[in-house]
Every structure is written in structure tokens, then in C-alpha cells.
Design a protein around this motif. Structure first.
Motif, PDB file in Angstrom:
ATOM      1  N   TYR A   1      11.192 -79.837-109.711  1.00 28.37           N
ATOM      2  CA  TYR A   1      11.620 -78.443-109.810  1.00 28.37           C
ATOM      3  C   TYR A   1      11.877 -77.841-108.430  1.00 28.37           C
ATOM      4  O   TYR A   1      11.341 -78.308-107.416  1.00 28.37           O
ATOM      5  N   ASP A   2      12.686 -76.779-108.404  1.00 33.08           N
ATOM      6  CA  ASP A   2      12.984 -76.093-107.151  1.00 33.08           C
ATOM      7  C   ASP A   2      11.712 -75.671-106.426  1.00 33.08           C
ATOM      8  O   ASP A   2      11.585 -75.824-105.213  1.00 33.08           O
ATOM      9  N   SER A   3      10.766 -75.115-107.186  1.00 33.96           N
ATOM     10  CA  SER A   3       9.532 -74.621-106.570  1.00 33.96           C
ATOM     11  C   SER A   3       8.761 -75.756-105.899  1.00 33.96           C
ATOM     12  O   SER A   3       8.194 -75.573-104.811  1.00 33.96           O
ATOM     13  N   ASP A   4       8.739 -76.934-106.531  1.00 28.08           N
ATOM     14  CA  ASP A   4       8.062 -78.088-105.933  1.00 28.08           C
ATOM     15  C   ASP A   4       8.755 -78.501-104.631  1.00 28.08           C
ATOM     16  O   ASP A   4       8.097 -78.828-103.636  1.00 28.08           O
ATOM     17  N   PHE A   5      10.075 -78.508-104.645  1.00 25.38           N
ATOM     18  CA  PHE A   5      10.859 -78.902-103.474  1.00 25.38           C
ATOM     19  C   PHE A   5      10.561 -77.974-102.289  1.00 25.38           C
ATOM     20  O   PHE A   5      10.288 -78.430-101.178  1.00 25.38           O
ATOM     21  N   PHE A   6      10.586 -76.664-102.528  1.00 21.35           N
ATOM     22  CA  PHE A   6      10.314 -75.709-101.456  1.00 21.35           C
ATOM     23  C   PHE A   6       8.857 -75.792-100.992  1.00 21.35           C
ATOM     24  O   PHE A   6       8.568 -75.594 -99.805  1.00 21.35           O
ATOM     25  N   ASP A   7       7.950 -76.085-101.916  1.00 21.26           N
ATOM     26  CA  ASP A   7       6.533 -76.228-101.523  1.00 21.26           C
ATOM     27  C   ASP A   7       6.339 -77.429-100.593  1.00 21.26           C
ATOM     28  O   ASP A   7       5.536 -77.368 -99.650  1.00 21.26           O
ATOM     29  N   ILE A   8       7.064 -78.512-100.852  1.00 17.07           N
ATOM     30  CA  ILE A   8       6.953 -79.697 -99.997  1.00 17.07           C
ATOM     31  C   ILE A   8       7.463 -79.378 -98.600  1.00 17.07           C
ATOM     32  O   ILE A   8       6.842 -79.753 -97.592  1.00 17.07           O
ATOM     33  N   ILE A   9       8.586 -78.680 -98.514  1.00 13.59           N
ATOM     34  CA  ILE A   9       9.114 -78.289 -97.208  1.00 13.59           C
ATOM     35  C   ILE A   9       8.113 -77.420 -96.472  1.00 13.59           C
ATOM     36  O   ILE A   9       7.872 -77.602 -95.265  1.00 13.59           O
TER      37      ILE A   9
END
Length: 459
Positions: A134-142
């Protein structure tokens, strides 16, 4: 023949395993899926066997680490800290060694830490971003892998590293890397822009003297002061402004992607947002050119900022934009006049340097600079003083306040909410564009006139 078949089978199995491990986590058709496909291509380019970094890049990293990690490697015998540096020369090497030895933060080891992390952690970071569903997971990893560690270090050490550099930069020409670049870098050592100067002398002078380092130092200092301060909109905890601003950027990107027609990768049964849908839908119908990918759309986004600011002036959207975009961290940045001046000076000087080296690109450089001026004169001005025609809608544009102030005991706006708290905070503002000015109780044209007076220092 059997040997060849066995080798072929092994290679095929390895290829199948590699392909299977590099599959986008987001569902097909979403914007995140397309980003992950790009990351997969980058991973295959830089890690062709799926594990090891491509040879030339690994060699360059190892060469840099061997040199720069000596800064943080003191030894009693044949001390590496005393060796000359291929990349920094003797004087700058000593400056960063002293920073490492004498400061408790050990800031001088930054070069070694960055190079080591890049070599050892990049593959894992790419894999995790590719696997994000999900988008939220992607931004959290960054945020976890890049934003937080970079900012945690920068808040502690960026100023000290800049001080060390400012003290040694005039001797950067002592480094051997200049000769390597001149002889093996493929540069035109008789280029017209050199004006008859030796190639090395020209570039050393440019780096040491012509780059506007004093303005860059001010820009760095003010940026870190604003990003590293505590977000005083949140009364409990130790929330820093760089976290708020990263969240602001991610929200803004998601809203624009949806408006541009890129499907989000969201949990299908997520909590229904209480933000009115029209507050996050922007009109790009008047934008120039085609917009087939998000990277192609930066022009459309800048040219359609008016559509965003229209949402600022809708009563139903005020609370959303005040919370997500106009918090005290945003106010601190946009009202910082020293930061603004430094940015403008750096932009002007870098443009002149670029045009001197690449005169054929003057038109493009002038165009970019003009776009920057347009943003500064219109969009930034609106954010500093959000005023809506024929409306009493207003925003609190108050910088964060760090220090010993007891916020609960001394905040005269405590207990208020919504429009009332925004008006109250405006009357308490010190500095900025409405210092010592009380426009509460006014509306429409009277409110607009009052704010203009405040901006000019009237009243």
C-alpha cells in the motif's frame, strides 16, 4: 552436453528465483505498482545477480570507504587519521578528523557511515519498497530508512560539518582526485568556459570561492533550525517538524495523484475519511501539455496551484488545510526571512555559474529561474497571508514556539477551537507579517485591508 544442460538449468532456476523475488507488492494499475516496476529495473541494473552490486559501483564505493573511513579509525601505530586523503586532501582531512576526535557526536564519521550504509543497506531498502502493498507502507519505509536517519544526523551534525568545510575549503585543491578527474574523466581541458585557465585551477576556484558558500551555510542553518525544532502544535511528546513536513508532502502527493487520475494503492476496508472529497480534488483541465506519468506532471501541478488555493477558501476545507498544510512547522519555514534571502541568493549565483559553464542552456536556466520567481511572488505570498475575497476565512500562520513556555498555563487560546482559535492565535502572533496587529472581529474587505496593513508594518 550434459554439463551444458546442467549449467543452463541452474541459470534458468536462478533467473526464475530472481524474477519471483522481484514482484511489485501493489496491485496492478496503481501508481505505486508503476513506481515499483521502475525500482525493479533499477535493482536489476545495479544488482545484476540479485545480490551483489555491479562491479564499477562497488569498486568506487570500496575506494571511497577505504579513504574516508580513515577519519574515524584512530590507531596508535601508523594512524590512518594522519594519512593524506585522496578525496579531501590533507587540510580538510584534518578538519574532519578533529571534528570526530573532539566532538562527542562524532560527526566527522559521516562520510564513512553514508558510504557503508549505501553499500550494505541499499538492496534491502529497494526490496522492501518493491514489496510494499500500500501507499502508506511505501511512504513509511522511506521515512524509516531514509528520512528519519538522515534528519536525526543532520539535526546533530550538519552545522558542525559545514563549519569544518568552511574552514578548510580553500585547500581542497590539494586533493589528488583533481588530477585523476582531469586525466581520466573525459573532460575538455581546453573548453571555452575556462577562459584560458588551467582546468584544475578553474574548478578548484569555482568550488572553493565562486560557489556561494556563505549563503548556503545560512540556508542550511535556517533550514535545520526550522526542521529540527519541536512541533509545538502537538503538546505532548517530542515530535519534530521534519516529520510533520514529510507527512504534509506525502498527503499532498497522494491528493495530486488522485486528481491526476492515478489509482491509489489503499486498503479496501480502510477508515472512511471525514475530509470532504472536494477538498482534495484539484482541477488540472487547464494545464498545458499531456500528463501521462507523474514525473511528466510537475509542470501541470505548478501551473494549477491556483486550484489548490481555491480549496483554501472553502469553509468546509479550512480545518483540513490548517491541520495538514498550515501548521506551525510550515509557518516557521515560509516566514523565515533569512532563509528566503539565502535561497534567492543561492539560486541567482548557481544560475550564473551554470550559464557560464553551459552558455547554450541560458534560455532554460532563465526559464527555471522565472518559474521560481513566479512561485515566490504568488504561491508563497498567498501561503504567508492566506486571504479570501469577500470572506472572513482566515488561517493561523504562527511559527512554532520552542523554549520554556508552559503552553497549557500561558496559552490564551486554550479551550477554543475552529475559527475562534484561529482568530485568537492571530492576535497573539509576534513577528511575521501581522506583528502587533489585531484584525479579529473584522470581515470581508475590512479584514483584507487590515491584513495588508499588518504585512506592510502599518497599524
Amino acid at each position: 552436453m550434459k554439463v551444458l544442460l546442467a549449467v543452463a538449468c541452474v541459470l534458468a532456476a536462478a533467473s526464475a528465483n530472481e524474477d519471483a523475488s522481484l514482484v511489485p507488492g501493489a496491485r496492478r494499475g496503481t501508481f505505486l505498482n508503476s513506481i515499483q516496476e521502475m525500482l525493479i529495473n533499477a535493482t536489476k541494473t545495479f544488482y545484476p545477480d540479485g545480490e551483489n552490486m555491479i562491479g564499477p559501483m562497488k569498486f568506487a564505493l570500496r575506494r571511497a570507504r577505504k579513504d574516508l573511513c580513515k577519519i574515524s579509525n584512530p590507531q596508535e601505530v601508523n594512524n590512518p587519521q594522519e594519512h593524506d586523503s585522496f578525496f579531501l586532501g590533507r587540510t580538510c582531512k584534518e578538519a574532519f578528523v578533529n571534528l570526530y576526535n573532539e566532538e562527542t557526536d562524532r560527526c566527522g564519521r559521516m562520510f564513512c557511515d553514508v558510504l557503508t550504509d549505501f553499500e550494505t543497506k541499499t538492496k534491502e531498502s529497494l526490496t522492501r519498497m518493491i514489496e510494499a502493498e500500500y501507499d502508506s507502507d511505501f511512504f513509511d519505509i522511506i521515512e524509516e530508512r531514509f528520512i528519519d536517519p538522515i534528519m536525526e544526523y543532520s539535526c546533530r551534525c550538519s552545522g558542525k560539518m559545514m563549519d569544518a568545510w568552511m574552514g578548510c575549503k580553500k585547500r581542497i585543491g590539494d586533493a589528488d582526485i583533481w588530477f585523476t578527474m582531469m586525466n581520466f574523466g573525459g573532460f575538455d581541458t581546453a573548453a571555452e568556459y575556462l577562459g584560458g585557465m588551467d582546468w584544475k585551477d578553474f574548478w578548484v576556484d569555482l568550488v572553493a570561492n565562486r560557489v556561494p558558500w556563505e549563503d548556503i551555510e545560512t540556508m542550511l542553518e535556517r533550514t535545520m533550525a526550522n526542521l529540527c525544532q519541536r512541533n509545538t502544535d502537538i503538546r505532548k511528546g517530542d515530535h519534530r517538524c521534519y516529520t510533520y513536513l514529510y507527512d504534509t508532502i506525502t498527503v499532498h502527493v497522494k491528493d495530486h495523484l488522485k486528481s491526476l487520475g492515478f489509482p491509489p494503492a489503499e486498503r479496501r476496508r480502510g477508515r472512511i475519511s471525514d475530509v470532504p472529497l472536494h477538498c482534495t480534488q484539484y482541477d488540472y483541465s487547464g494545464s498545458e501539455g499531456q500528463c501521462s506519468t507523474f514525473c511528466d506532471c510537475h509542470t501541470s501541478i505548478l501551473e494549477s496551484m491556483g486550484s489548490v488555493f481555491e480549496k483554501f477558501c472553502l469553509e468546509s476545507c479550512v480545518d483540513y488545510y490548517q491541520e495538514k498544510f498550515m501548521g506551525c512547522c510550515t509557518a516557521s519555514l515560509i516566514l523565515d526571512e533569512a532563509l528566503e534571502t539565502a535561497i534567492m541568493n543561492v539560486a541567482d549565483e548557481i544560475k550564473e555559474i551554470y550559464v557560464a559553464v553551459f552558455p547554450e542552456d541560458r534560455f532554460a536556466a532563465d526559464h527555471i529561474r522565472a518559474r521560481f520567481d513566479t512561485f515566490h511572488n504568488h504561491e508563497l505570498d498567498f501561503m504567508r497571508n492566506p486571504t479570501c475575497e469577500d470572506s472572513d476565512i482566515s488561517y493561523d500562520v504562527t511559527p512554532c514556539t520552542e523554549g520554556d513556555m508552559n503552553m497549557e498555563d500561558e496559552d490564551p487560546c486554550a479551550g477554543l477551537s475552529g475559527k475562534a482559535v484561529r482568530k485568537c492565535k492571530k492576535t497573539q502572533k509576534k513577528g511575521g507579517y501581522s506583528a502587533a496587529t489585531n484584525c479579529s472581529g473584522l470581515s470581508g474587505k475590512q479584514l483584507k485591508k487590515c491584513k495588508k496593513k499588518a504585512k506592510k508594518g502599518g497599524q
